[in-house]
Design an enzyme around this catalytic site. Structure first.
Site, short mmCIF file in Angstrom:
data_model
loop_
_atom_site.label_atom_id
_atom_site.label_comp_id
_atom_site.label_asym_id
_atom_site.label_seq_id
_atom_site.Cartn_x
_atom_site.Cartn_y
_atom_site.Cartn_z
N PHE A 9 0.68 -1.16 0.11
CA PHE A 9 -0.06 -0.13 0.05
C PHE A 9 0.86 1.37 -0.04
O PHE A 9 0.31 2.40 0.22
CB PHE A 9 -0.94 -0.06 1.29
CG PHE A 9 -1.67 -1.48 1.22
CD1 PHE A 9 -2.58 -1.89 0.23
CD2 PHE A 9 -1.44 -2.15 2.42
CE1 PHE A 9 -3.19 -3.12 0.41
CE2 PHE A 9 -2.32 -3.31 2.78
CZ PHE A 9 -2.95 -3.98 1.76
N LYS A 62 -4.14 0.46 -18.34
CA LYS A 62 -4.23 1.53 -17.25
C LYS A 62 -3.91 1.05 -15.75
O LYS A 62 -2.76 0.60 -15.66
CB LYS A 62 -5.46 2.48 -17.25
CG LYS A 62 -5.76 3.22 -18.70
CD LYS A 62 -7.16 3.79 -18.63
CE LYS A 62 -7.25 4.74 -19.63
NZ LYS A 62 -8.61 5.50 -19.77
N VAL A 111 -5.80 -0.37 -11.67
CA VAL A 111 -7.04 -0.48 -10.81
C VAL A 111 -6.52 -0.77 -9.59
O VAL A 111 -7.37 -0.80 -8.67
CB VAL A 111 -7.58 -1.73 -11.22
CG1 VAL A 111 -8.32 -1.89 -12.81
CG2 VAL A 111 -6.65 -2.99 -11.09
N GLY A 112 -5.24 -0.25 -9.26
CA GLY A 112 -4.79 -0.56 -7.91
C GLY A 112 -5.48 0.33 -6.56
O GLY A 112 -5.68 -0.06 -5.49
N GLU A 113 -5.65 1.61 -7.04
CA GLU A 113 -5.71 2.65 -6.11
C GLU A 113 -7.16 3.34 -6.44
O GLU A 113 -7.56 4.09 -5.60
CB GLU A 113 -4.74 3.72 -6.00
CG GLU A 113 -3.58 3.07 -5.67
CD GLU A 113 -2.18 3.82 -5.95
OE1 GLU A 113 -1.76 4.66 -5.22
OE2 GLU A 113 -1.49 3.49 -6.99
N GLN A 153 -9.04 -6.09 -6.85
CA GLN A 153 -8.54 -4.61 -6.55
C GLN A 153 -9.26 -3.74 -6.11
O GLN A 153 -9.13 -2.76 -5.24
CB GLN A 153 -7.45 -4.39 -7.62
CG GLN A 153 -6.11 -5.25 -7.63
CD GLN A 153 -5.17 -4.98 -6.50
OE1 GLN A 153 -4.94 -3.75 -6.26
NE2 GLN A 153 -5.32 -6.02 -5.75
#
Lengths: 356, 164, 750
Positions: free
Chosen positions: C249, C712, C714-716, C649
């Protein structure tokens, strides 16, 4: 954690003897004691492991209706016992509203009574705390006090008792059985936990070496079973200590309350039995107005110990709601979210809602 | 002074010698027996990563002194697969994508096995969520965890019906 | 969606493996306990290190009872500033844009509570812990500065990592004059702590001047070179292994003091040393999200169009280093407005230095912006979703550039449909459920930029038809070992089951940074390019070999798929890789590739992932406990490599938003500066029961500019939008606008 002497006595007498000298602590489930030792808030020189003492892990239902819960009965086992659930549903609900399943599998009934406050200044060995060191002072005063007491506090200590279990137990007149160097004795749970004095903060009625062997519920506890609830307000849906909580139990006949029991959690250094509120309710009709009047009586004399004035009104509302939930009836099955404000009300609730 | 105790872990008996009584069951499993599948997340009973079964019950091994479980039967994540076949809960965790980083996963799985054995949640998702709330997942794979436990509960009851 | 990608050699296609909802390749390791995290390593002769922490927030240490600690059985060494060997690099030096000032016992000074002030090394963990306690430090105390009002306020030269602190677009005065409705909203967000379930851990072992490290790390190449710099050895002497990260994170991207102290301890004792942070130590030297105080001033004209967005954000940082949440920048790229004015200030307080924490700036900024947008919609008498659509940005509001792709409108439509938004009453406190709880619905838009870093990869096709791809990519739960392997398999034109994928080690080609939601894009493009390069070499061999059915097809006329090369113009003519290599007498062909953004595209386009989150909350009408009963998100994020993992995610991010809205809050005693809730009982993160229904839907988006693969991130993005959606739903349920996060029961009490 300091190095400590570890002993595993074979009998209650041996356990009492082992704990009577020096700075000893009894180890049962360990869920609170080891936590405190790891935090550096507690440093016993000796741990007396009582987990294998014989005869302390039974739930006994006497012919006269008394229920005797051995001190080593696990929280989860008591909550799951069908006969106990039928007799004392609010106690089971409080047990299941507390901690997590894993902790309930380890924690014991006796240990729960001995649970110490969650006050962050008690846990922090660098803060002054009269509970850790009499006369040291109280750094919670003037600190972060959102979770602190509004009833029965003094300048010496503003901590609250964190137990869920003890709240319905005290409402139902539980009695604590104790073995000690001088033999056995009994103490009503209502006076087992101490309020802080002007300068000190003694916590329980136990004398050095004394061991809780059982908690007893009198026969009349079961007479409240059809109308008994525990309600726990918290910031997270589960696995959180109470902001405030209440246990309410009613005996209702012909639309009148014959007898009421009410206790609050998270408001004082002990589970707070609200006898004035109970007296107001005896003979009254179970209406929202009566419950609110009783709740206000329960909070009579409350005052903020810091930045927690809202807790007084919240506690009154929680008490009134717990009474309303009890009046609506004990649910047939333990709610999926025990003690939660999101648990459904019982079968007699008007249209399923007890809200204003 | 040296203390000794014996633990049966995943069916194997271990004699453990300790310098003193401080080590927790978690630290004995990890640092002395090399069973590192059980994880330490908080060491204070507040996250559930260290969940193991002691005599069949799920508990937090971080708040359990090893000495106090002398003689007990311990089951850890390393011991739940049988003869190379995954436990149905393990398979359901993969199939329902019930984890991300995997660090809380051993504790989640041991807790799920305990929950299913307790038998009170059944297939009710709300009871599963409450029953799994002693296991934090910081990645927040909770929707998958709930679905995996529901799925595994069903698989296990089907297995029981088949073998009955 | 494009099937054949415009790659230099043009032979490989994405889509056979990529795009499939495969289960995780590391699933078996993770469910059996066999996945190895740093603290699981136990080299022979291992010692345990525990550091002692400062109980004061400012001042200096005047005494440590080293004798008492050393006398504790099992203690081997005590390291203090008095005996700490020199380091080759000053811990207060900022070597590059991604290095923070750290505490490595360089002096007796204390700059925050929880700072390491000594290290105890012992034969057992128990002895090391007790040794650290026995040090019983004494201090010379200076008053702690905690909170926005007690610290020094300053104008930062940059915010975030190198971003401009201020933006003026258009004329704010003109915008305010044109407005029929004005909304001023003040929002406060507290300090947040990453609190990955895996505490920071390191096992360090020296072999002469070679160092092996087991340490979770999101930026392996940078960390390796930094560790080498501190110890004066060449970077290639450091082997850093990070096969599994138990949650990062952002907190495991930056080198920290305890890591350096553990390596020092290993050198001083000449034995391998393990140092694992206790949970309470996670609230000190390993970063956090700074607190913010934000003001949004919006103007809206009669038609419901924004005339101005002003966004000022003040963020907390430490007394000795700068990381400012670039929160106001959340207002740059989402809503069309003729005037946009953003600025940042910083405030120095006595905590550790903040760092990037999942959606740094975007999360806190979006929380404030989406709350303000809701209040503006209310002022304009508009449905909050309709209001957002009226202010839809067709081009990037900050720069005027076109978007590389933007399917936000489709997200709004899909999300609203899935949630059932239609028919929502405008006024608050109108809905109840069957149990009598107040029900509210809220919405927030999601936005996250698409940065790319630089990465290298190596791809090998073996004579037996299997492949090997190597890159120091990082598995931290996002599913890199699965998604990147899917791309790698497509790059080599083989089934993913025939691919060996190696990652998580400094001995592999530089995989770049696992951060900024750009890892799959960056590493994925490098991997695909490496596979493509290998296939180009194989095609050369085949097309120049008269014995091959592909002879003479020419490079551009061959396509790799399913373990065979096919003629592009006649796919019935094909040959297995194994036959080509066998005839050529080769045991493998090898390719190399790199991933980075095309600079021209970066100039020409604005690149963002977009989405929307709808929240339903239930609130007790008298007790005001809140439960988020439903979260529905719809997101467009370019090409999705693995929808199963992408959804995880996104829903995980949305639940982070839930924690932001209702739970997370680092509390410091204002007098001492000590964190007072530095554990999971005090610092709440969501539990399972908090998230009864969370769903993410993917909206298709074909992006030809963001990078060659159209990926692109998608993590955050899942956090953005969610916080505001929940807060807005709480208002809709209760009629109360809470401007301080997390939303506490007391704040709603009426």
């Amino acid at each position: 954690m300091n190095v400590f002497d570890y002993v595993r006595p074979a009998s209650v007498a041996e356990a009492v003897a082992a704990a009577s000298e020096g700075d000893a602590a009894f180890l049962a489930g360990g869920t609170n004691l080891l936590d405190l030792m790891k935090a550096g808030a507690s440093h016993p020189a000796r741990l007396v492991d009582i987990t294998r003492l014989p005869g302390l892990d039974d739930i006994e239902f006497a012919a006269d209706g008394t229920i005797r819960i051995g001190a080593l009965v696990k929280n989860s086992d008591l909550a799951r016992d069908a006969a106990f659930l039928a007799a004392a549903p609010a106690v089971a609900e409080a047990l299941l509203a507390g901690a997590s399943p894993q902790l309930r599998n380890a924690a014991t009934i006796g240990g729960n009574l001995m649970q110490r406050t969650r006050c962050a200044y008690f846990y922090d060995p660098h803060s002054a705390c009269n509970r850790r060191e009499a006369g040291a002072g109280c750094d919670a005063r003037g600190g972060d006090t959102r979770n602190h007491a509004v009833l029965g506090w003094t300048d010496a200590c503003i901590a609250t008792h964190p137990s869920d279990l003890c709240v319905p137990l005290v409402a139902l007149d539980a009695v604590v059985e104790i073995a000690g160097p001088g033999g056995t004795r009994e103490v009503a749970l209502e006076v087992f936990h101490a309020l802080p004095g002007e300068t000190s903060a003694a916590e329980t009625a136990l004398l050095p070496g004394e061991l809780i062997t059982a908690v007893r519920l009198p026969a009349e506890a079961a007479t409240f079973a059809p109308n008994a609830r525990y309600l726990k307000l918290r910031e997270r849906t589960s696995y959180a200590f109470a902001l405030v909580s209440a246990a309410a139990a009613l005996r209702i006949e012909d639309g009148r309350i014959l007898e009421a029991r009410l206790a609050l959690g998270g408001v004082a250094a002990k589970p707070w039995r609200a006898r004035d509120a109970e007296r107001l309710l005896a003979g009254a009709a179970p209406t929202p107005e009566a419950f609110r009047r009783a709740a206000d009586a329960a909070l009579d004399g409350a005052h903020p110990s810091g930045d927690n004035a809202e807790k007084i009104e919240l506690a009154a509302r929680v008490a009134a709601r717990a009474l309303a939930l009890a009046a609506a009836g004990t649910p047939e099955r333990m709610p999926a979210l025990p003690g939660s404000v999101f648990a459904p009300a019982g079968v007699n609730a008007n249209g399923g809602s007890v809200h204003g | 002074m040296t203390l000794s105790l014996s633990l049966t872990v995943n069916g194997d008996r271990h004699e453990v010698h300790l310098e003193d009584a401080r080590p927790t069951l978690l630290d004995v499993l990890r640092e002395r027996l090399g069973l590192v599948g059980t994880k330490k997340g908080c060491d204070r009973g507040q996250c559930g990563a260290c969940t193991v079964l002691v005599d069949g019950r799920r508990i937090n091994s971080c708040l359990t002194l090893a000495m106090s479980v002398d003689g007990a039967e311990i089951t850890t994540i390393e011991g739940v697969a049988r003869n190379g076949a995954m436990h149905p809960v393990q398979a359901a965790f993969i199939d329902n994508d019930a984890f991300q980083c995997g660090y809380c996963t051993p504790g989640q799985i041991m807790s799920a096995i305990g929950l299913i054995a307790e038998g009170e949640a059944g297939g009710d998702p709300e009871r599963i969520r409450e029953g799994m709330s002693g296991n934090l997942c910081r990645c927040a794979a909770y929707p998958g965890i709930t679905e995996a436990v529901r799925d595994a509960t069903e698989r296990l009851s089907q297995n029981q019906r088949k073998s009955a | 969606m494009a099937e054949t990608l415009e790659f230099p050699t043009g032979h490989v296609r994405l889509g056979s493996n990529a795009g499939q909802p495969l289960t995780r390749r590391d699933g078996m390791l993770k469910v059996t306990g066999a996945a190895t995290y740093a603290a699981d390593n136990r080299p022979a002769g291992l010692l345990h290190a525990v550091y002692a922490v400062s109980a004061i927030a400012r001042g200096r240490v005047t005494f440590l009872d080293v004798a008492a600690a050393k006398a504790h059985p099992g203690v081997v060494e005590v390291i203090t500033p008095a005996n700490r060997p020199p380091l080759a690099r000053n811990p207060d030096e900022k070597a590059h844009g991604f290095s923070w000032r750290i505490e490595a016992l360089q002096n007796d000074g204390v700059r925050y509570a929880g700072q390491p002030i000594a290290v105890v090394v012992a034969e057992t963990l128990e002895a090391a812990n007790e040794g650290a306690r026995l040090l019983a430090p004494r201090y010379e105390v200076e008053p702690a500065r905690i909170g926005h009002d007690r610290g020094e306020v300053f104008d930062p030269p940059v915010v975030g990592v190198g971003a401009e602190p201020n933006l003026t677009k258009g004329d704010a005065e003109v915008g305010h004059r044109a407005a029929a409705h004005h909304v001023d909203v003040d929002i406060e967000t507290p300090l947040h702590y990453h609190n990955a379930l895996e505490p920071h851990a390191i096992v360090a072992e020296w072999h002469g001047d070679r160092l092996t490290l087991d340490v979770p790390n999101q930026a392996i190449a940078i960390a390796r070179s930094d560790f080498a710099g501190f110890f004066g050895v060449p970077a290639e002497n450091v082997e850093l292994r990070s096969p599994f990260i138990g949650g990062g994170f952002g907190s495991k991207a930056i080198l920290n003091g305890p890591q350096v102290l553990c390596i020092l301890a290993a050198r001083m004792t000449n034995r391998p040393v393990k140092l694992v942070l206790r949970r309470d130590q996670m609230f000190g030297p390993v970063g956090h999200r700074g607190g913010t105080r934000q003001r949004l001033s919006l103007g809206v004209d009669e038609g419901g169009h924004l005339t101005v967005i002003e966004h000022h954000a003040q963020s907390t940082t430490s007394s000795f280093d700068d990381f400012l949440e670039p929160a106001a920048n959340a207002s740059h790229n989402l809503y069309a407005s003729p005037a946009i004015l953003t600025r940042h200030t910083g405030v120095r307080i006595d905590t550790g230095t903040p760092g990037p924490m999942r959606a740094p700036g975007e999360a806190s900024g979006s929380a404030a912006l989406e709350c303000a947008m809701d209040e503006a919609a209310e002022a304009a008498g508009l449905d909050p979703l309709e209001f957002r659509m009226r202010n839809y940005a067709e081009t990037d509001p900050a720069t005027g550039r076109p978007f590389s792709s933007k399917a936000l409108r489709q997200c709004y439509a899909e999300g609203a449909k899935q949630f059932g938004w239609a028919g929502r009453p405008l006024a608050p406190r109108q809905m109840r459920d069957e149990a009598g709880h107040l029900v509210g619905w809220g919405v927030g838009s999601s936005l996250f930029p698409n940065p790319m870093f630089q990465a290298e990869a190596r791809a090998v096709l073996r004579a037996d038809g299997t492949g090997l791809v190597e890159i120091s990519a990082v598995e931290m739960g996002q599913g890199a070992l699965t998604a990147l392997a899917q791309i790698a398999a497509d790059g080599l034109g083989i089934d993913v089951d025939k691919l060996e994928f190696r990652a998580g080690s400094s001995e592999l080609p530089d995989g770049g940074i696992a951060g900024g939601s750009g890892h799959t894009a960056t590493a994925g493009n490098a991997i695909f390019a490496a596979g493509s390069d290998a296939m180009g070499r194989l095609a050369d061999i085949a097309t120049q070999d008269p014995a091959s059915p592909l002879f003479g097809a020419g490079n551009a006329g061959v396509v790799a798929r399913g373990g065979r090369l096919h003629r592009a113009d006649d796919e019935s003519r094909s040959e297995p890789y194994t036959a080509i290599l066998d005839r050529a007498g080769l045991d493998h062909v090898e390719g190399h590739g790199s991933g980075a953004r095309n600079p021209a595209d970066a100039e020409d386009y604005a690149m963002f992932s977009h989405g929307v989150v709808f929240a339903e909350v239930k609130v007790d009408p008298e007790l005001y406990q809140v439960r988020v009963s439903r979260l529905v998100g719809a997101f467009a994020a370019g090409r999705i490599i693995n929808p199963r993992l992408a959804k995880s995610q996104l829903t995980g991010g949305m639940i982070w938003g839930l924690g932001f809205a209702l739970h997370e809050e680092g509390v410091h005693d204002p007098r001492t500066g000590r964190p007072m809730n530095a554990d999971f009982a005090g610092y709440h993160v969501p539990v399972n029961a908090d998230a009864p229904s969370v769903e993410a839907f993917l909206v298709e988006e074909d992006d030809r500019h963001v990078n060659a693969l159209g990926i692109k991130g998608v993590g955050e993005i899942g956090i953005t939008g969610s916080v505001g959606a929940i807060a807005n739903a709480v208002w809709h349920a209760t009629g109360v606008r809470v401007h301080r996060f997390p939303i506490h029961i007391e704040a709603l009490l009426r």
